[in-house]
Design a protein around this motif. Structure first.
Motif, PDB file in Angstrom:
ATOM      1  N   GLN A 144       6.316 -10.678  -0.673  1.00 19.35           N
ATOM      2  CA  GLN A 144       5.176 -10.729   0.240  1.00 19.35           C
ATOM      3  C   GLN A 144       5.643 -10.728   1.694  1.00 19.35           C
ATOM      4  N   LYS A 145       6.718 -11.444   1.992  1.00 20.28           N
ATOM      5  CA  LYS A 145       7.250 -11.478   3.357  1.00 20.28           C
ATOM      6  C   LYS A 145       7.803 -10.113   3.750  1.00 20.28           C
ATOM      7  N   GLU A 146       8.513  -9.472   2.817  1.00 18.46           N
ATOM      8  CA  GLU A 146       9.056  -8.146   3.100  1.00 18.46           C
ATOM      9  C   GLU A 146       7.941  -7.147   3.360  1.00 18.46           C
ATOM     10  N   ARG A 147       6.890  -7.222   2.562  1.00 18.87           N
ATOM     11  CA  ARG A 147       5.761  -6.309   2.723  1.00 18.87           C
ATOM     12  C   ARG A 147       5.112  -6.504   4.095  1.00 18.87           C
ATOM     13  N   LYS A 148       4.968  -7.747   4.515  1.00 21.29           N
ATOM     14  CA  LYS A 148       4.362  -8.051   5.807  1.00 21.29           C
ATOM     15  C   LYS A 148       5.214  -7.485   6.946  1.00 21.29           C
ATOM     16  N   VAL A 149       6.535  -7.670   6.860  1.00 17.13           N
ATOM     17  CA  VAL A 149       7.440  -7.153   7.888  1.00 17.13           C
ATOM     18  C   VAL A 149       7.392  -5.629   7.913  1.00 17.13           C
ATOM     19  N   LEU A 150       7.384  -5.011   6.740  1.00 15.91           N
ATOM     20  CA  LEU A 150       7.344  -3.551   6.672  1.00 15.91           C
ATOM     21  C   LEU A 150       6.045  -3.011   7.266  1.00 15.91           C
ATOM     22  N   LEU A 151       4.922  -3.607   6.934  1.00 20.43           N
ATOM     23  CA  LEU A 151       3.641  -3.157   7.491  1.00 20.43           C
ATOM     24  C   LEU A 151       3.602  -3.328   9.004  1.00 20.43           C
ATOM     25  N   GLN A 152       4.164  -4.417   9.494  1.00 18.36           N
ATOM     26  CA  GLN A 152       4.213  -4.633  10.938  1.00 18.36           C
ATOM     27  C   GLN A 152       5.058  -3.559  11.607  1.00 18.36           C
ATOM     28  N   TRP A 153       6.204  -3.249  11.031  1.00 17.42           N
ATOM     29  CA  TRP A 153       7.089  -2.227  11.588  1.00 17.42           C
ATOM     30  C   TRP A 153       6.406  -0.863  11.575  1.00 17.42           C
ATOM     31  N   LEU A 154       5.762  -0.508  10.453  1.00 14.99           N
ATOM     32  CA  LEU A 154       5.068   0.778  10.365  1.00 14.99           C
ATOM     33  C   LEU A 154       3.950   0.878  11.392  1.00 14.99           C
ATOM     34  N   THR A 155       3.228  -0.214  11.592  1.00 10.70           N
ATOM     35  CA  THR A 155       2.158  -0.230  12.592  1.00 10.70           C
ATOM     36  C   THR A 155       2.730  -0.006  13.986  1.00 10.70           C
ATOM     37  N   GLU A 156       3.825  -0.662  14.293  1.00 12.02           N
ATOM     38  CA  GLU A 156       4.464  -0.489  15.601  1.00 12.02           C
ATOM     39  C   GLU A 156       4.916   0.954  15.796  1.00 12.02           C
ATOM     40  N   GLN A 157       5.489   1.554  14.760  1.00  7.27           N
ATOM     41  CA  GLN A 157       5.942   2.937  14.853  1.00  7.27           C
ATOM     42  C   GLN A 157       4.760   3.878  15.056  1.00  7.27           C
TER      43      GLN A 157
END
Length: 60
Positions: free
Chosen positions: A39-52
């Protein structure tokens, strides 16, 4: 004294003679930890994708 106890006394290692509840509790803890990590990894990945995506849209 059963087999696993003898091995544990002779070599000082756990031979798997503990109760099934301990194994269940361990499996639950490992599963819970893996789920939390996922769940933490998914949250970090979604945040990174949003920033990109925001950076890409800003360049247009």
């Amino acid at each position: 004294m059963n087999g696993p106890n003898i091995i544990e006394r002779m070599f000082g290692i756990d031979a798997g003679g503990k109760g099934g509840m301990a194994a269940l509790a361990g499996a639950y803890a490992i599963g819970k930890g893996a789920t939390d990590l996922h769940q933490k990894e998914r949250k970090v990945l979604l945040q990174w994708l949003t920033e990109q995506w925001v950076k890409t849209m800003g360049q247009r």
